[in-house]
Every structure is written in C-alpha cells, then in structure tokens.
Design a protein around this motif. Structure first.
Motif, PDB file in Angstrom:
ATOM      1  N   GLU A  60       0.825  -1.146  -0.131  1.00  0.00           N
ATOM      2  CA  GLU A  60       0.165  -0.077   0.080  1.00  0.00           C
ATOM      3  C   GLU A  60       0.968   1.105  -0.006  1.00  0.00           C
ATOM      4  O   GLU A  60       1.617   1.630   0.873  1.00  0.00           O
ATOM      5  CB  GLU A  60      -0.810  -0.058   1.228  1.00  0.00           C
ATOM      6  CG  GLU A  60      -1.853   1.227   1.101  1.00  0.00           C
ATOM      7  CD  GLU A  60      -2.675   1.114   2.590  1.00  0.00           C
ATOM      8  OE1 GLU A  60      -3.162   2.288   2.866  1.00  0.00           O
ATOM      9  OE2 GLU A  60      -2.414   0.327   3.255  1.00  0.00           O
ATOM     10  N   VAL A  61       0.633   2.210  -1.195  1.00  0.00           N
ATOM     11  CA  VAL A  61       1.507   3.321  -1.245  1.00  0.00           C
ATOM     12  C   VAL A  61       0.775   4.451  -0.114  1.00  0.00           C
ATOM     13  O   VAL A  61      -0.357   4.529  -0.335  1.00  0.00           O
ATOM     14  CB  VAL A  61       1.438   3.809  -2.731  1.00  0.00           C
ATOM     15  CG1 VAL A  61       2.190   5.008  -2.660  1.00  0.00           C
ATOM     16  CG2 VAL A  61       1.975   2.871  -3.625  1.00  0.00           C
ATOM     17  N   LEU A  62       1.935   4.973   0.707  1.00  0.00           N
ATOM     18  CA  LEU A  62       1.190   5.861   1.733  1.00  0.00           C
ATOM     19  C   LEU A  62       1.600   7.371   1.133  1.00  0.00           C
ATOM     20  O   LEU A  62       3.006   7.631   1.059  1.00  0.00           O
ATOM     21  CB  LEU A  62       1.738   5.452   3.164  1.00  0.00           C
ATOM     22  CG  LEU A  62       1.157   4.220   3.530  1.00  0.00           C
ATOM     23  CD1 LEU A  62       2.127   3.765   4.755  1.00  0.00           C
ATOM     24  CD2 LEU A  62      -0.215   3.927   3.603  1.00  0.00           C
ATOM     25  N   ASP A  63       0.677   8.227   1.200  1.00  0.00           N
ATOM     26  CA  ASP A  63       1.144   9.631   1.095  1.00  0.00           C
ATOM     27  C   ASP A  63       1.635  10.203   2.397  1.00  0.00           C
ATOM     28  O   ASP A  63       1.739   9.353   3.247  1.00  0.00           O
ATOM     29  CB  ASP A  63       0.066  10.507   0.226  1.00  0.00           C
ATOM     30  CG  ASP A  63      -1.282  10.732   1.179  1.00  0.00           C
ATOM     31  OD1 ASP A  63      -1.147  10.011   2.313  1.00  0.00           O
ATOM     32  OD2 ASP A  63      -2.131  11.168   0.927  1.00  0.00           O
ATOM     33  N   ALA A  64       1.905  11.461   2.369  1.00  0.00           N
ATOM     34  CA  ALA A  64       2.606  12.160   3.669  1.00  0.00           C
ATOM     35  C   ALA A  64       1.344  11.918   4.737  1.00  0.00           C
ATOM     36  O   ALA A  64       1.955  11.528   5.888  1.00  0.00           O
ATOM     37  CB  ALA A  64       2.702  13.586   3.374  1.00  0.00           C
ATOM     38  N   ASP A  65       0.204  12.297   4.617  1.00  0.00           N
ATOM     39  CA  ASP A  65      -0.700  12.209   5.626  1.00  0.00           C
ATOM     40  C   ASP A  65      -1.001  10.618   6.128  1.00  0.00           C
ATOM     41  O   ASP A  65      -1.008  10.359   7.398  1.00  0.00           O
ATOM     42  CB  ASP A  65      -1.919  12.843   5.290  1.00  0.00           C
ATOM     43  CG  ASP A  65      -1.966  14.383   5.001  1.00  0.00           C
ATOM     44  OD1 ASP A  65      -1.225  14.874   5.914  1.00  0.00           O
ATOM     45  OD2 ASP A  65      -2.759  14.901   4.287  1.00  0.00           O
ATOM     46  N   GLU A  66      -0.984   9.906   5.239  1.00  0.00           N
ATOM     47  CA  GLU A  66      -1.281   8.388   5.515  1.00  0.00           C
ATOM     48  C   GLU A  66      -0.182   7.875   6.263  1.00  0.00           C
ATOM     49  O   GLU A  66       0.065   7.141   7.360  1.00  0.00           O
ATOM     50  CB  GLU A  66      -1.770   7.701   4.428  1.00  0.00           C
ATOM     51  CG  GLU A  66      -3.028   7.413   4.256  1.00  0.00           C
ATOM     52  CD  GLU A  66      -3.920   6.759   5.280  1.00  0.00           C
ATOM     53  OE1 GLU A  66      -3.645   5.471   5.740  1.00  0.00           O
ATOM     54  OE2 GLU A  66      -4.810   7.473   5.690  1.00  0.00           O
ATOM     55  N   ALA A  67       1.257   8.234   5.669  1.00  0.00           N
ATOM     56  CA  ALA A  67       2.283   7.751   6.351  1.00  0.00           C
ATOM     57  C   ALA A  67       2.374   8.326   7.717  1.00  0.00           C
ATOM     58  O   ALA A  67       2.749   7.572   8.669  1.00  0.00           O
ATOM     59  CB  ALA A  67       3.654   8.230   5.741  1.00  0.00           C
ATOM     60  N   ARG A  68       1.993   9.270   7.977  1.00  0.00           N
ATOM     61  CA  ARG A  68       2.065  10.004   9.331  1.00  0.00           C
ATOM     62  C   ARG A  68       1.209   9.072  10.413  1.00  0.00           C
ATOM     63  O   ARG A  68       1.395   8.967  11.396  1.00  0.00           O
ATOM     64  CB  ARG A  68       1.848  11.472   9.557  1.00  0.00           C
ATOM     65  CG  ARG A  68       1.985  12.093  10.685  1.00  0.00           C
ATOM     66  CD  ARG A  68       1.653  13.632  10.790  1.00  0.00           C
ATOM     67  NE  ARG A  68       2.645  14.332   9.553  1.00  0.00           N
ATOM     68  CZ  ARG A  68       1.679  14.832   8.514  1.00  0.00           C
ATOM     69  NH1 ARG A  68       0.549  14.576   8.334  1.00  0.00           N
ATOM     70  NH2 ARG A  68       2.488  15.326   7.573  1.00  0.00           N
ATOM     71  N   ALA A  69       0.028   8.985   9.716  1.00  0.00           N
ATOM     72  CA  ALA A  69      -0.942   7.998  10.499  1.00  0.00           C
ATOM     73  C   ALA A  69      -0.435   6.728  10.849  1.00  0.00           C
ATOM     74  O   ALA A  69      -0.693   6.263  12.032  1.00  0.00           O
ATOM     75  CB  ALA A  69      -2.468   8.246   9.831  1.00  0.00           C
ATOM     76  N   TRP A  70       0.071   6.207   9.971  1.00  0.00           N
ATOM     77  CA  TRP A  70       0.713   4.767  10.275  1.00  0.00           C
ATOM     78  C   TRP A  70       1.876   4.778  11.258  1.00  0.00           C
ATOM     79  O   TRP A  70       2.238   3.773  11.829  1.00  0.00           O
ATOM     80  CB  TRP A  70       0.977   3.981   8.782  1.00  0.00           C
ATOM     81  CG  TRP A  70      -0.123   3.449   8.356  1.00  0.00           C
ATOM     82  CD1 TRP A  70      -0.913   3.856   7.361  1.00  0.00           C
ATOM     83  CD2 TRP A  70      -0.960   2.087   8.702  1.00  0.00           C
ATOM     84  NE1 TRP A  70      -1.995   3.050   7.299  1.00  0.00           N
ATOM     85  CE2 TRP A  70      -2.128   2.160   8.070  1.00  0.00           C
ATOM     86  CE3 TRP A  70      -0.756   1.410   9.812  1.00  0.00           C
ATOM     87  CZ2 TRP A  70      -3.178   1.166   8.133  1.00  0.00           C
ATOM     88  CZ3 TRP A  70      -1.624   0.294   9.887  1.00  0.00           C
ATOM     89  CH2 TRP A  70      -2.842   0.172   9.142  1.00  0.00           C
ATOM     90  N   ARG A  71       2.624   6.014  11.106  1.00  0.00           N
ATOM     91  CA  ARG A  71       3.644   5.814  12.342  1.00  0.00           C
ATOM     92  C   ARG A  71       3.403   6.351  13.445  1.00  0.00           C
ATOM     93  O   ARG A  71       4.312   6.095  14.567  1.00  0.00           O
ATOM     94  CB  ARG A  71       4.691   7.170  11.668  1.00  0.00           C
ATOM     95  CG  ARG A  71       5.516   6.937  10.731  1.00  0.00           C
ATOM     96  CD  ARG A  71       6.606   7.945  10.451  1.00  0.00           C
ATOM     97  NE  ARG A  71       6.221   9.384  10.341  1.00  0.00           N
ATOM     98  CZ  ARG A  71       6.050  10.229   9.071  1.00  0.00           C
ATOM     99  NH1 ARG A  71       6.350   9.524   8.271  1.00  0.00           N
ATOM    100  NH2 ARG A  71       5.583  11.076   9.215  1.00  0.00           N
ATOM    101  N   SER A  72       2.224   6.783  13.660  1.00  0.00           N
ATOM    102  CA  SER A  72       1.652   7.222  15.041  1.00  0.00           C
ATOM    103  C   SER A  72       0.466   6.433  15.500  1.00  0.00           C
ATOM    104  O   SER A  72       0.569   5.301  16.096  1.00  0.00           O
ATOM    105  CB  SER A  72       1.289   8.951  15.141  1.00  0.00           C
ATOM    106  OG  SER A  72       0.407   8.897  13.914  1.00  0.00           O
TER     107      SER A  72
END
Length: 152
Positions: A87-99
């Motif tokens: 699953e490709v994560l944009d900046a907002d989704e990547a931040r959500a998956w990091r937190s």
C-alpha cells in the motif's frame, strides 16, 4: 558467483539541512576550545565536525533494495514469498501509520525526513509481524519493483 542486480535500490540519505547543522556543531566545538589557543580551537572544530559528520552519514546510509527473491531494508532481509499486498502511503497516511495506526509488532524502517512510505502486509502465518513499514521517497516505484519481481 555474481550477486544479483537489484531491481530497485534507494538510499535514504540525510537532508542537506542536517549537514548545515553538522558544520555548526564543528563551529561550536571550535568555540569551546578557543580559550585554550588556536591549535586546540582548530582541533575542536575539526574533531566536532568529523564526529557529527560520522553520525549524520551513518544514519543516512540505510538502503532499501529489491533483489532476486527478497526485500532488503536496512539489516532486514525479507523473502518476497512472505510479503502480501503493498500500500502506497502519501504524507498524511504515512504520518498516521507512524503514530496512532501503528502496530508495535510491525517492522518499521522510519526516517523522519522522508514524508512518504510503503506499507507491505506480511502473509507468513509463522511470522508475528503484521506488516512492514518503509519510509521511501519513491513508494510507487518500490511497489512496482516488488510486483515485477514477484510476477517474473
């Protein structure tokens, strides 16, 4: 025996601003040693800058590669047979998956200065790791390389 040619390779180098900070650490080291004289000041400048450069360089030397039958991310080598959907994560989704969406059992190769990421499910039932999270500047290219190697 020749090692296989990587289908994808990326080095998550540190941003330029970190190298400016490295130079400033060198200046601070020189200023700390200034009361002791000119030669100690130069030694402090060079020594502090060199130590900071080693730290920044080693942190930014992590690589992500797709070779023959595995995904190599930092020190981890994951066989492609154990990987599921990417699953490709944009900046907002990547931040959500990091937190708040993060699973503590997941393998995460995080670099705070890389805004985008790729999340790959682990399908091996013997592995308790639910997914792999990789900070990458080119998540679409990494996903395409994984798909291409699996289908080949």
């Amino acid at each position: 025996m020749q090692p296989s040619v990587p289908h994808y390779e990326e080095r998550l180098t540190a941003p330029r601003s970190w190298w400016v900070i490295t130079a400033l650490v060198g200046v601070a080291g020189g200023l700390l040693m200034l009361p002791l004289g000119t030669l100690p000041m130069l030694g402090g400048l060079i020594g502090a800058a060199a130590m900071a450069a080693v730290v920044v360089s080693s942190y930014g030397s992590v690589r992500i590669r797709v070779v023959a039958d595995s995904l190599v991310a930092g020190d981890a080598r994951i066989p492609l047979t154990a990987l599921g959907e990417a699953e490709v994560l944009d900046a907002d989704e990547a931040r959500a998956w990091r937190s708040y969406k993060a699973d503590p059992r997941a393998f995460m190769l995080l670099r705070s200065y890389v805004p985008t990421a790729l999340r790959i499910e682990i399908t091996d039932p013997a592995d308790p790791t639910p997914y792999v999270y990789l900070s990458t500047r080119k998540p679409k290219a990494l996903a395409a390389a994984l798909t291409a190697v699996r289908t080949a």
